[in-house]
Design a protein around this motif. Sequence first.
Motif, PDB file in Angstrom:
ATOM      1  N   CYS A 127      54.510  35.806  34.331  1.00  0.00           N
ATOM      2  CA  CYS A 127      55.304  37.969  35.121  1.00  0.00           C
ATOM      3  C   CYS A 127      54.325  38.473  35.103  1.00  0.00           C
ATOM      4  CB  CYS A 127      56.175  37.700  33.945  1.00  0.00           C
ATOM      5  SG  CYS A 127      56.024  38.456  32.174  1.00  0.00           S
ATOM      6  N   ASP A 128      53.114  38.511  34.684  1.00  0.00           N
ATOM      7  CA  ASP A 128      52.054  39.608  34.611  1.00  0.00           C
ATOM      8  C   ASP A 128      52.229  40.395  33.998  1.00  0.00           C
ATOM      9  OD1 ASP A 128      50.677  37.864  37.337  1.00  0.00           O
ATOM     10  OD2 ASP A 128      51.851  39.073  39.044  1.00  0.00           O
ATOM     11  N   ALA A 129      52.768  40.006  33.599  1.00  0.00           N
ATOM     12  CA  ALA A 129      52.923  41.226  32.121  1.00  0.00           C
ATOM     13  C   ALA A 129      51.820  41.943  31.486  1.00  0.00           C
ATOM     14  CB  ALA A 129      53.974  40.719  31.333  1.00  0.00           C
ATOM     15  N   VAL A 130      51.608  42.370  30.689  1.00  0.00           N
ATOM     16  CA  VAL A 130      50.133  43.192  30.249  1.00  0.00           C
ATOM     17  C   VAL A 130      50.107  42.713  28.505  1.00  0.00           C
ATOM     18  CG1 VAL A 130      47.730  44.457  29.096  1.00  0.00           C
ATOM     19  CG2 VAL A 130      49.139  44.250  31.013  1.00  0.00           C
ATOM     20  N   ASN A 131      50.353  41.917  27.679  1.00  0.00           N
ATOM     21  CA  ASN A 131      50.423  41.455  26.282  1.00  0.00           C
ATOM     22  C   ASN A 131      49.387  42.028  25.495  1.00  0.00           C
ATOM     23  OD1 ASN A 131      53.018  40.027  26.639  1.00  0.00           O
ATOM     24  ND2 ASN A 131      51.600  39.423  28.413  1.00  0.00           N
ATOM     25  N   ASP A 184      47.079  29.982  39.895  1.00  0.00           N
ATOM     26  CA  ASP A 184      47.071  30.726  40.729  1.00  0.00           C
ATOM     27  C   ASP A 184      47.451  31.725  41.037  1.00  0.00           C
ATOM     28  OD1 ASP A 184      46.031  28.441  42.291  1.00  0.00           O
ATOM     29  OD2 ASP A 184      48.076  27.453  42.073  1.00  0.00           O
ATOM     30  N   VAL A 185      46.890  32.459  41.739  1.00  0.00           N
ATOM     31  CA  VAL A 185      46.700  34.096  42.151  1.00  0.00           C
ATOM     32  C   VAL A 185      46.293  34.522  43.813  1.00  0.00           C
ATOM     33  CG1 VAL A 185      46.097  35.106  39.611  1.00  0.00           C
ATOM     34  CG2 VAL A 185      44.707  34.905  41.055  1.00  0.00           C
ATOM     35  N   SER A 186      47.445  36.098  43.970  1.00  0.00           N
ATOM     36  CA  SER A 186      47.428  36.006  45.993  1.00  0.00           C
ATOM     37  C   SER A 186      46.544  37.064  45.536  1.00  0.00           C
ATOM     38  CB  SER A 186      48.578  36.435  46.093  1.00  0.00           C
ATOM     39  OG  SER A 186      48.970  37.096  45.390  1.00  0.00           O
ATOM     40  N   SER A 187      46.307  37.947  46.671  1.00  0.00           N
ATOM     41  CA  SER A 187      45.845  39.941  46.699  1.00  0.00           C
ATOM     42  C   SER A 187      46.516  40.248  45.347  1.00  0.00           C
ATOM     43  CB  SER A 187      46.074  39.882  47.992  1.00  0.00           C
ATOM     44  OG  SER A 187      45.511  39.087  48.395  1.00  0.00           O
ATOM     45  N   ALA A 188      48.042  40.639  45.688  1.00  0.00           N
ATOM     46  CA  ALA A 188      48.769  41.007  44.804  1.00  0.00           C
ATOM     47  C   ALA A 188      48.389  40.718  43.582  1.00  0.00           C
ATOM     48  CB  ALA A 188      50.522  40.781  44.961  1.00  0.00           C
ATOM     49  N   ARG A 189      47.832  40.238  43.122  1.00  0.00           N
ATOM     50  CA  ARG A 189      48.239  39.985  41.952  1.00  0.00           C
ATOM     51  C   ARG A 189      46.860  39.760  41.200  1.00  0.00           C
ATOM     52  NH1 ARG A 189      50.285  33.887  39.962  1.00  0.00           N
ATOM     53  NH2 ARG A 189      50.821  34.950  38.110  1.00  0.00           N
ATOM     54  N   ASP A 215      41.674  40.843  28.503  1.00  0.00           N
ATOM     55  CA  ASP A 215      40.048  41.443  27.418  1.00  0.00           C
ATOM     56  C   ASP A 215      39.300  39.877  28.098  1.00  0.00           C
ATOM     57  OD1 ASP A 215      40.872  44.429  28.029  1.00  0.00           O
ATOM     58  OD2 ASP A 215      41.529  44.407  25.939  1.00  0.00           O
ATOM     59  N   ILE A 216      39.733  39.281  27.885  1.00  0.00           N
ATOM     60  CA  ILE A 216      38.644  37.815  28.050  1.00  0.00           C
ATOM     61  C   ILE A 216      38.094  37.835  29.309  1.00  0.00           C
ATOM     62  CG2 ILE A 216      40.016  36.998  26.192  1.00  0.00           C
ATOM     63  CD1 ILE A 216      41.111  35.027  28.312  1.00  0.00           C
ATOM     64  N   PRO A 217      36.810  37.141  29.785  1.00  0.00           N
ATOM     65  CA  PRO A 217      36.494  37.275  30.537  1.00  0.00           C
ATOM     66  C   PRO A 217      37.469  36.113  32.267  1.00  0.00           C
ATOM     67  CG  PRO A 217      34.804  36.305  28.967  1.00  0.00           C
ATOM     68  CD  PRO A 217      36.706  36.719  28.359  1.00  0.00           C
ATOM     69  N   VAL A 218      37.696  36.133  33.330  1.00  0.00           N
ATOM     70  CA  VAL A 218      37.878  35.779  33.630  1.00  0.00           C
ATOM     71  C   VAL A 218      37.368  34.318  34.692  1.00  0.00           C
ATOM     72  CG1 VAL A 218      39.979  36.042  35.759  1.00  0.00           C
ATOM     73  CG2 VAL A 218      39.736  37.304  33.335  1.00  0.00           C
ATOM     74  N   VAL A 219      37.288  33.257  34.817  1.00  0.00           N
ATOM     75  CA  VAL A 219      36.600  33.127  36.658  1.00  0.00           C
ATOM     76  C   VAL A 219      37.974  32.627  37.451  1.00  0.00           C
ATOM     77  CG1 VAL A 219      35.251  30.803  36.432  1.00  0.00           C
ATOM     78  CG2 VAL A 219      34.996  31.346  34.226  1.00  0.00           C
ATOM     79  N   VAL A 220      37.349  32.767  38.515  1.00  0.00           N
ATOM     80  CA  VAL A 220      37.773  32.505  39.866  1.00  0.00           C
ATOM     81  C   VAL A 220      37.200  31.205  40.657  1.00  0.00           C
ATOM     82  CG1 VAL A 220      38.674  33.781  42.056  1.00  0.00           C
ATOM     83  CG2 VAL A 220      38.526  34.944  39.724  1.00  0.00           C
ATOM     84  N   ASP A 221      38.376  30.476  40.909  1.00  0.00           N
ATOM     85  CA  ASP A 221      38.051  29.869  41.892  1.00  0.00           C
ATOM     86  C   ASP A 221      38.167  29.827  43.295  1.00  0.00           C
ATOM     87  OD1 ASP A 221      37.493  27.360  43.409  1.00  0.00           O
ATOM     88  OD2 ASP A 221      38.639  25.884  43.103  1.00  0.00           O
ATOM     89  N   LEU A 251      41.840  30.891  37.149  1.00  0.00           N
ATOM     90  CA  LEU A 251      42.958  32.089  38.371  1.00  0.00           C
ATOM     91  C   LEU A 251      41.754  30.919  39.944  1.00  0.00           C
ATOM     92  CD1 LEU A 251      42.474  35.679  37.849  1.00  0.00           C
ATOM     93  CD2 LEU A 251      43.999  33.790  37.006  1.00  0.00           C
ATOM     94  N   LYS A 252      43.230  30.293  40.677  1.00  0.00           N
ATOM     95  CA  LYS A 252      42.470  30.411  41.482  1.00  0.00           C
ATOM     96  C   LYS A 252      42.700  30.808  42.915  1.00  0.00           C
ATOM     97  CE  LYS A 252      43.004  25.633  42.519  1.00  0.00           C
ATOM     98  NZ  LYS A 252      41.093  24.667  42.746  1.00  0.00           N
ATOM     99  N   VAL A 253      41.711  31.076  43.644  1.00  0.00           N
ATOM    100  CA  VAL A 253      42.193  32.212  44.715  1.00  0.00           C
ATOM    101  C   VAL A 253      41.849  30.833  46.151  1.00  0.00           C
ATOM    102  CG1 VAL A 253      41.303  34.167  46.540  1.00  0.00           C
ATOM    103  CG2 VAL A 253      41.635  34.175  43.409  1.00  0.00           C
ATOM    104  N   ASP A 254      43.237  31.170  47.207  1.00  0.00           N
ATOM    105  CA  ASP A 254      43.201  30.552  48.045  1.00  0.00           C
ATOM    106  C   ASP A 254      42.610  31.667  49.434  1.00  0.00           C
ATOM    107  OD1 ASP A 254      43.197  29.621  50.504  1.00  0.00           O
ATOM    108  OD2 ASP A 254      45.528  28.731  49.687  1.00  0.00           O
TER     109      ASP A 254
END
Length: 147
Positions: free
Chosen positions: A12-16, A43-48, A57-63, A93-96
């Motif tokens: 839901c993209d809420a920040v916890n 899977d994330v779109s441009s909006a997310r 706050d943790i590292p994020v790896v994007v494919d 994360l994955k970005v098409d």
Amino acid sequence: MADSLHIVCPHCDAVNRVAAARLPDQPVCGKCAQALFTALPTDVSSARFDKHVARNDIPVVVDFWAAWCGPCRMMAPAYAQAAGRLEPRVRLLKVDTEASQDLAARYGIRSIPTIALFHGGREIARQAGAMDANRLVAWVQQATRDS
């Protein structure tokens, strides 16, 4: 690591806010009550995208990948396996790039797959080309150790 961390829900993209010591305890989202870590890439779109990269706050790896890319499709199972091994210390994360061409342009993605590592909202490492799960996990561990 801080006492508490902000973790963006993959559903839901809420920040916890989660106590760092509680990350391995399978925390759930305070808004939608689903697991904050699924052991799978999100899977994330441009909006997310921006929220996940900037607010975690943790590292994020994007494919950065595309459906027509053979090496991308070959790497997908290894990327999913890496998610299972890296979470909850790292979000994957994955970005098409076909669906989110604006992100591919913003980050200068010239070849796919391209793996980018973000921390604190900024890119700290990048690797072009397909990797197996062991190599991907080692690359992420080395890059997060060096930053």
